[in-house]
Design a protein around this motif. Sequence first.
Motif: not given
Length: 293
Positions: A56, A123-124, A132, A147-148, A151, A154
Amino acid sequence: MQALADGTHRRPKVALVIGSGALKCVAAYGAMKVLQRESIPIDMVVACSGGAFCGVWVASGGGDADAESQRFVQGWRGAFDRMSYQSIFRALFPRLFRLTGRFGLIDDRAVNRAIRDFVGERRFEDLVIPMHVVATDYTTGEQVVISSGPLFDGIRATISIPMVFPAWKLGDRRLVDGAVSDPLPVDIAIREGADVIIAMGFEESLEEKVDTGLGHVLHLKSLMVNHLYRSQYAFYSLSHHAEVLPIIPAFDRPVGLRDLHLVDDLIELGEQAAEREMPYLQRLLASPETNPP
């Protein structure tokens, strides 16, 4: 490189893949210091488990690797200290306390706060570089690529070490550690069209003393992930769908989840591993043969 209409060549699309490895993943910050110094371009990031934190940071545009690694350490400190006694009672007395998908030996409130402090509400879609993150469907074992969306979701999903942290609910799925299905997700970078893949992987340390319940869980998990890691890397080495450049730090001692005193050494090992591969990486990026027609 691929020839363009005017006779020039397109620069290869470069992916950075950071695999699972718990605290060892801090070595990725050391490797990034070398990549930054040499102005190596990164066009996409793929990460799994503990590698998601450095991933990230890279996808956000990078910055001072030393400062970011210390931030990582601060967030990591204390994340594994508080047991979930509710989960322990549920495991010991299943007839009295029904087990749920939220089972985990470690109370995850500390790690959740650390992740939230790290990413906030980002967010992504807010990242500078596409990223990803790989997790695993707890029910089916299927690889899940995120991928979306937030964050936080994820990262929390991909670090859900089975039996240690509770699985993370995302949509209609319960997700656990990406290392269960894909500890070094080179396949995602290939699928996304990368020409050169910088793959940073870490075999997991085996527990020196397997004398606690948590120790048994972590030891078995390490055995499983290491076998999967070796088999996957062997496959990608033979497949040649893209140029895969491994950056594998050589650890001279076991690295446990709480061994924060080793962080400076881990960063240095990451630098050394990247330095070893830098001449070949630079040749790859300069070669007209790197990107097939």
